[in-house]
Design a protein around this motif. Structure first.
Motif, PDB file in Angstrom:
ATOM      1  N   ARG A  84       1.281  -0.962   9.808  1.00 13.25           N
ATOM      2  CA  ARG A  84      -0.277  -1.201   9.904  1.00 13.25           C
ATOM      3  C   ARG A  84      -0.835  -0.479  10.840  1.00 13.25           C
ATOM      4  NH1 ARG A  84      -2.477  -4.358   6.599  1.00 13.25           N
ATOM      5  NH2 ARG A  84      -0.922  -5.543   5.268  1.00 13.25           N
TER       6      ARG A  84
ATOM      7  N   GLN B 421      -0.728 -15.071   2.293  1.00  9.69           N
ATOM      8  CA  GLN B 421      -1.177 -14.344   3.627  1.00  9.69           C
ATOM      9  C   GLN B 421       0.064 -13.470   4.073  1.00  9.69           C
ATOM     10  OE1 GLN B 421      -1.953 -16.662   6.941  1.00  9.69           O
ATOM     11  NE2 GLN B 421      -2.918 -15.385   7.926  1.00  9.69           N
ATOM     12  N   ALA B 424       0.975 -10.761   1.662  1.00  9.32           N
ATOM     13  CA  ALA B 424      -0.100  -9.698   1.969  1.00  9.32           C
ATOM     14  C   ALA B 424       0.128  -8.616   3.128  1.00  9.32           C
ATOM     15  CB  ALA B 424      -1.410 -10.050   1.588  1.00  9.32           C
ATOM     16  N   ASP B 427       2.730  -6.118   2.862  1.00 17.82           N
ATOM     17  CA  ASP B 427       2.562  -5.268   1.897  1.00 17.82           C
ATOM     18  C   ASP B 427       1.487  -4.195   2.233  1.00 17.82           C
ATOM     19  OD1 ASP B 427       2.219  -3.905  -0.558  1.00 17.82           O
ATOM     20  OD2 ASP B 427       1.833  -5.905  -1.823  1.00 17.82           O
ATOM     21  N   ASN B 430      -0.283  -2.435  -1.216  1.00 15.44           N
ATOM     22  CA  ASN B 430      -1.703  -3.017  -1.686  1.00 15.44           C
ATOM     23  C   ASN B 430      -2.623  -3.711  -0.916  1.00 15.44           C
ATOM     24  OD1 ASN B 430      -0.396  -2.482  -4.287  1.00 15.44           O
ATOM     25  ND2 ASN B 430       0.973  -4.042  -4.164  1.00 15.44           N
ATOM     26  N   TYR B 431      -2.218  -3.932   0.379  1.00 17.72           N
ATOM     27  CA  TYR B 431      -3.122  -4.512   1.241  1.00 17.72           C
ATOM     28  C   TYR B 431      -3.440  -3.804   2.353  1.00 17.72           C
ATOM     29  CZ  TYR B 431      -3.510  -8.763  -1.768  1.00 17.72           C
ATOM     30  OH  TYR B 431      -3.747  -9.659  -2.653  1.00 17.72           O
ATOM     31  N   ASP B 436      -9.042  -7.698   3.622  1.00 18.88           N
ATOM     32  CA  ASP B 436      -8.850  -8.289   2.242  1.00 18.88           C
ATOM     33  C   ASP B 436      -8.092  -9.635   2.637  1.00 18.88           C
ATOM     34  OD1 ASP B 436     -10.336  -6.206   1.246  1.00 18.88           O
ATOM     35  OD2 ASP B 436      -8.564  -4.830   0.650  1.00 18.88           O
ATOM     36  N   ILE B 437      -7.068  -9.401   3.457  1.00 21.87           N
ATOM     37  CA  ILE B 437      -6.016 -10.455   3.825  1.00 21.87           C
ATOM     38  C   ILE B 437      -7.030 -11.783   4.191  1.00 21.87           C
ATOM     39  CG2 ILE B 437      -3.850 -11.008   4.736  1.00 21.87           C
ATOM     40  CD1 ILE B 437      -3.489  -8.349   5.337  1.00 21.87           C
ATOM     41  N   GLU B 439      -9.847 -12.478   3.589  1.00 21.06           N
ATOM     42  CA  GLU B 439     -10.804 -13.034   2.145  1.00 21.06           C
ATOM     43  C   GLU B 439      -9.887 -13.701   1.479  1.00 21.06           C
ATOM     44  OE1 GLU B 439     -14.077 -13.241   1.520  1.00 21.06           O
ATOM     45  OE2 GLU B 439     -13.892 -11.668   2.788  1.00 21.06           O
ATOM     46  N   LEU B 440      -8.650 -13.259   1.385  1.00 22.22           N
ATOM     47  CA  LEU B 440      -7.750 -14.005   0.485  1.00 22.22           C
ATOM     48  C   LEU B 440      -7.580 -15.483   0.905  1.00 22.22           C
ATOM     49  CD1 LEU B 440      -4.907 -13.190  -1.409  1.00 22.22           C
ATOM     50  CD2 LEU B 440      -3.865 -13.065   0.764  1.00 22.22           C
TER      51      LEU B 440
END
Lengths: 234, 494
Positions: A84, B421, B424, B427, B430-431, B436-437, B439-440
């Motif tokens: 990340r 969470q 994600a 990952d 995909n994330y 986006d996480i 938001e999830l």
């Protein structure tokens, strides 16, 4: 038979066991880690934290940023911290020895901040983000820290620190009127906001200590791995 | 039917199934009245304050603009105020009350000089109040579970020392020769807490250790305050009230001893599993993980013991409020402890660590187990202190259903949300975008707020009933205990 003394002894030993094992042993084993002097760079690492960043850490503590942000990068292959972009390498104990209070954290509602200074060094971005996270990151659940800023009348010349707010968010909705300075007013960060940002920008562990390299030759490292597959390899 | 009658009897303060004479028991109960009531009233007030802080923080997590302009109520502070009020305010006060009351009864010891205890209790509560105020104004230490500023530490420590010493004196001068397992737990907890607290204060605040040794001390303390303070007090209450209400002995003496010692020796190593993957020596983590797995032993042993005691008496759950809360708590203890052990598995920790899943787990332990057990205990103790009955069975019922359903939704929402969470977060493919996480997780955070509202309803029902009981006049003749329904009606339906 009065068994109270026996129970008491057991109770004492139980906690003494972990107190010795977890607390004392580690205090002795690495509670005296020292910084490293790098001949090539002629500097000591980790570097001393500037005073303003130390004050910023106190703001970080009093506002409780730790409840949403960690400051620890896990190794490659365990989690995806490095993928990340949260750090170039795993965090090691020596990274933290200069800090009065170690703020590893346990929650990642927001991203890890151990190396935020390396990936976002722009203080204007940080100030905007702190003032209203929706400006830079719409949809964020990070709270606004507007109280770290001062809306004040412009007397004479405008302050060089005055914030330049956009008129609307990314999706086009305008900023709420109460957060935009009106004619004749300006919005300036307080000392606390500035020191907090200095702290954030100072957060980066880019120096590679000997313990951050894999010191074993390849086969040996493999043998190690198969012996203790789940172990953190240093 | 027989069991129903027995329950009615055992719940009635005017009858006592044990060999200790009724007169002696009521003398003991009376001696604990002033301090126990003081601790209980304080705890209920803290519970309400803690609930308010909880709701505010929960709303803020999905709607950050909610009360967004107040520095004193910013998320990082109000969430911390919540934790410290419900832990050091509600839970510790309730624990003091229950521990003392049990200690006096089990040791057959009249509480001496209750005023002293009362003063110590007052100091404790003043200390916590100043501490919470300090957190809200910005003096938090940001050390999880030890956030109260250092200026209240001496006050809390002295207050605690007095209270602890008093419990031991009560035990020492008791007439009972036998030491019941509840007393083991209480004595151990009273001894462990000051040790944990003083070491943590010294090594983190007054003379801070260098680097991540602080983190080790932090989690050694924070996990042990759960495992070596709240868990023993909670279990002590379960071990006392379960057999008491059912009117039969605990299933096995040996299992309770085994449960006690295995808890004492394994739990205190387990805390470092909060640092899995972190910058601390790998061997400590391995030891912590091993200890976490070993925790399965005391948990299974204890739950078998409790379950076997319950067998044949499940119908009693229909009547007795105390029993219902206690059984809910005991079952939660088993489940949350097993969950806790599983969270130390490295590959599972990789997913759940750093997510809302952990918060769900914490509430399963501190709320569904400990708090529910305290509620159950209070339902039993209050009538014996006040010599009158709970005014409203309907309010007790509301309390039970709102809190139990509320906490189940709470834990479910955060567990599911937390796992998603965590998956994600790991990952990147995909994330790739962090937002986006965020938001999830929002809908799970929102469900948590709804659960919180339900729990609040339960707490209000409890507080109203509690206050009503304090002010209601005592009935002339002794009344029957307040049960969910009347056992005699059972006789007819059967």
């Amino acid at each position: 038979m009065n068994r109270a003394p026996l129970i008491f002894l057991g109770v004492f030993l139980a906690l003494a066991f972990s107190w010795t094992g977890i607390v004392l042993t580690n205090q002795v084993a690495y509670g005296n880690l020292t910084p490293i002097y790098d001949d090539a760079e002629e500097k000591i690492f980790p570097e001393a934290t500037p005073g303003v960043a130390q004050r910023g850490q106190l703001v970080y503590q009093d506002l409780g940023c730790i409840y949403c942000h960690t400051q620890q990068v896990r190794r490659l292959g365990y989690g995806s911290d490095i993928e990340r972009g949260w750090g170039e390498r795993q965090s090691v104990p020596r990274d933290y020895i200069r800090e009065k209070r170690v703020l590893l954290g346990t929650m990642r509602t927001g991203p890890d901040l151990r190396n935020i200074g390396a990936r976002q060094a722009d203080s204007t971005w940080h100030l905007l983000h702190l003032y209203d996270p929706q400006i830079t990151s719409q949809g964020s659940v990070m709270p606004p820290y507007r109280f770290l800023f001062e809306m004040r009348k412009i007397v004479g010349e405008a302050s060089p620190d005055a914030m330049n707010l956009p008129s609307s968010y990314v999706d086009g909705t305008p900023l709420p009127p109460h957060s935009v300075p009106t004619e004749g007013y300006e919005l300036v960060p307080t000392e606390r906001a500035k020191s907090l940002v200095a702290y954030l920008i100072n957060l980066k562990d880019t120096y590679a200590y000997p313990e951050t390299f894999n010191v074993f030759p390849e086969e040996e490292a493999e043998a190690e791995q198969s012996e203790a597959p789940a172990e953190e390899g240093h | 039917m027989a069991s129903a009658l027995r329950i009615a009897q055992s719940l009635d303060p005017s009858t006592s199934p044990t060999s200790v004479s009724r007169a002696e028991l009521s003398e003991i109960d009376a001696s604990t009245k002033a301090p126990a009531l003081f601790f209980l009233i304080s705890s209920v007030l803290w519970l309400l304050a803690g609930t308010a802080f909880a709701l505010i923080s929960s709303f803020k997590m999905h709607t950050p603009e909610f009360l967004g302009d107040y520095e004193w109520l910013t998320f990082g502070r109000v969430r911390t105020a919540h934790l410290n009020t419900v832990i050091y305010g509600w839970s510790v006060n309730a624990a003091f009350a229950v521990a003392f009351w049990l200690m006096a009864r089990l040791s057959r010891s009249v509480l001496r000089h209750p005023t002293l205890l009362f003063v110590a209790g007052a100091f404790w509560n003043i200390g916590v109040s100043i501490g919470i105020f300090g957190i809200l104004r910005g003096d938090s230490t940001s050390i999880e579970w030890l956030e109260m500023p250092s200026y209240v530490t001496p006050l809390l420590f002295v207050a605690y020392a007095l209270i602890g010493a008093w419990a031991i004196i009560t035990f020492r001068f008791g007439k009972s020769k036998h030491i019941y397992v509840s007393q083991w737990y209480i004595l151990a907890a009273l001894f462990w807490f000051p040790w944990l607290y003083s070491i943590a204060q010294i090594m983190m605040i007054f003379e801070p250790a260098r680097g991540t040794v602080q983190a080790l001390v932090n989690w050694w303390f924070a996990h042990n305050i759960l495992g070596l303070w709240f868990t023993p007090i909670g279990l002590a209450a379960v071990y006392y009230f379960l057999p008491k209400v059912l009117g039969k002995p605990i299933h096995s003496y040996y299992l309770s001893v085994l449960g006690f010692w295995s808890l004492a020796f394994f739990y205190n190593w387990a805390g470092v599993h909060h640092l899995i993957g972190g910058p601390v020596p790998a061997w400590v983590l391995s030891a912590g993980i091993a200890a976490s797995f070993m925790m399965v032993v005391p948990v299974i042993v204890t739950s078998i013991n409790h379950h076997m005691t319950m067998v044949g008496s499940f119908s009693a759950l229909k009547y007795s409020p105390t029993l219902r809360f206690i059984v809910f708590g005991a079952v939660s203890y088993t489940l949350t402890s097993l969950q806790g052990s599983s969270m130390a598995i490295r590959s599972w920790s990789e997913v759940t660590h750093f997510t809302h899943y952990t918060i769900g787990h914490a509430h399963w332990g501190m709320y569904a187990f400990f708090t529910m057990v305290m509620f159950g205990s209070i339902y039993y103790i209050m009538p014996r202190l006040m010599l009158k009955e709970w005014p409203s069975a309907a309010l007790i019922s509301t309390h039970f259903w709102a809190t139990s359903i509320g906490i189940i939704i709470y834990v479910a929402a955060l567990s599911i949300g937390g796992v998603l969470q965590g998956l994600a977060l790991n990952d990147v493919e995909n994330y790739p975008v962090f937002m986006d996480i965020v938001e999830l997780t929002k809908k799970y955070l929102l469900s948590r707020s709804y659960a919180g509202i339900l729990i609040t309803v339960g707490h209000l029902a409890f507080a109203v009933n509690f206050a009503w009981m304090l002010i209601a006049p005592r009935a002339k003749s002794s009344t029957a205990p307040t049960l969910f329904r009347n056992p005699s009606s059972m006789v007819i339906t059967r």
